[in-house]
Design an enzyme around this catalytic site. Structure first.
Site: not given
Ligand code: MEV
Length: 440
Positions: A85, A280, A296, A393
């Site tokens: 990513e 995430k 793992d 991004h």
């Molecule tokens: C993107 O890979 C991760 C985010 O969505 C995490 C978040 O919203 O805190 C930017």
């Protein structure tokens, strides 16, 4: 041609590739060439990769990046990250640099206990089972001596074995719940071997136990397996500084920033939809280091998300507070990792990643991974609560689009120049490239 095949695993690699190419591709030769173009030119390295899994036909690349300038407990480290990513490595590096001038990351391993269970069915008197268990408990240790000998030399081994009555969950369901210290290895093979021996001992000793009735002697072992839920294998990472020190280009008002940041974390603490995305972001950092160091990541993911739900609602893994004008941001996560055994000694890039981390112990690796998670979380929340994430991004995404369109150096220059002052969107970039090419 049929899409089903018998005896596939017995075919040679060449035959497997031919089958897949002829079954699914209109131009089999193109598919074959593509698969082979990802083979390692060093036959020995390729053979190694072929043998990691079954039915290998090629290698699937994921970039290995590095995030430098992590000041952790007073020392600088560079963290290797394997991730596909865009923005993640840049975000980690930015967060590392930011905190390097504000005291750095402080980390601590809280505990390192691993868990395994023998799940079994006992139809009989639970009190009798308990007496039996206490009587034969030492046998579990004795009969696993050949397995535990080496681990004990390294200072690890079986910590304890408990009998757990779970009949309130499922009729006649009991467990041997064992805890282990596996030192620098993740310990899956060690734990599973011990558990399978426990199961054998349990069944054999039950047959010899006179106080059991015939049906009680017949213990049914359902399965013996480690648990990837390790709530007593916890590492903590933290950053903190006086609020005023938070000031920088995107943080002109540090007090307002700190308050909004804390609020953003509080939202993730109480609201599962946000908590999942918040976590995430943490896993962007965690998984990348876990993968780069040959651990793992599925086990780590499963364990961490279970931990995030330990109070009954899925919640944030990180926390933040302002106390006496000090901003503190921290996380605690369960991590069962290894720096010996498994892929760590086999995969050349895993060895290299571990060397970049100066060949850490498992406990040290836990700390690096937690720091990567916290850095990632900090970077995401800083963007989200200030500029929004799309700005950075989409600029990174621009690169991917340029690669997709195989843009020339000249096109790249013109496109980057234009999108310095325009919002990057996929269609916007595509239109721009197409217009440029029409003009050429
Ligand atoms: C993107 O890979 C991760 C985010 O969505 C995490 C978040 O919203 O805190 C930017």
């Amino acid at each position: 041609m049929s899409n089903a095949i018998a005896g596939f695993s017995k075919l040679s690699q060449e035959e497997k590739i031919n089958w897949i190419a002829n079954t699914y591709f209109s131009n089999p030769q193109v598919a074959i060439s593509l698969l082979k173009s990802y083979w390692n030119t060093d036959e020995k390295v390729q053979k190694l990769h072929d043998e990691f899994i079954e039915n290998t036909i090629s290698n699937f690349y994921i970039p290995l990046g590095i995030a430098p300038n992590f000041l952790i407990n007073g020392e600088y480290h560079t963290i290797p990250m394997a991730i596909e990513e865009s923005s993640v490595v840049a975000a980690a590096s930015k967060a590392a640099k930011f905190w390097s001038t504000r005291g750095g990351f402080k980390t601590m391993v809280i505990n390192t206990e691993k868990i395994g269970q023998v799940h079994f069915i006992f139809e009989g008197d639970a009190l009798k089972l308990e007496t039996f268990f206490n009587k034969i408990k030492s046998h579990f240790f004795i009969q696993t001596e050949s397995i535990t000998k080496n681990m004990q030399k390294r200072g690890g081994g079986i910590l304890d074995i408990e009998l757990k009555n779970k009949v309130n969950l499922l009729p006649n369901y009991f467990q041997l719940h064992a805890t282990f210290d596996t030192k620098d290895s993740m310990g899956a093979n060690f734990i599973n071997s011990c558990l399978e021996q426990f199961a054998k001992t349990l069944k054999e000793e039950a047959l010899l136990y006179d106080a059991f009735s015939e049906s009680e002697k017949d213990i049914e072992v359902v399965m013996s397996i480690l648990s990837n839920y390790v709530p007593n294998c916890i590492v903590r990472a933290e950053v903190s500084c006086p609020i005023d020190y938070l000031v920088e280009k995107h943080i002109p008002n540090p007090k307002a920033f700190a308050e909004r940041f804390v609020r953003a974390v509080q939202i993730a603490e109480v609201e599962p939809f946000r908590a999942v995305t918040h976590n995430k972001g943490i896993m962007n950092g965690v998984d990348a280091v876990v993968l780069a160091t040959g651990n793992d990541f599925r086990a780590v993911e499963a364990g961490i998300h279970a931990y995030a739900s330990r109070n009954g609602t899925y919640s944030s893994l990180s926390h933040a507070k302002i106390e006496n004008d000090i901003f503190t941001f921290w996380l605690e996560i369960p991590l069962a990792l290894g720096t010996v055994g498994g892929l760590t000694t086999l995969h050349p890039l895993v060895k290299l990643s571990l060397e970049i981390l100066q060949n850490p112990s498992a406990e040290e690796l836990m700390q690096f991974v937690a720091v990567a998670g916290l850095a990632q979380n900090f970077a995401a929340l800083r963007s989200l609560t200030t500029t929004g994430i799309q700005d950075g991004h989409m600029k990174m995404h621009l690169n991917n689009i340029l690669n997709q369109f195989e843009a020339t150096e000249e096109e790249r220059h013109l496109i980057r120049k234009h999108f310095k002052h325009h919002i990057v969107s996929h269609s916007g970039v595509v239109d721009f490239i197409e217009n440029l090419r029409k003009l050429e």
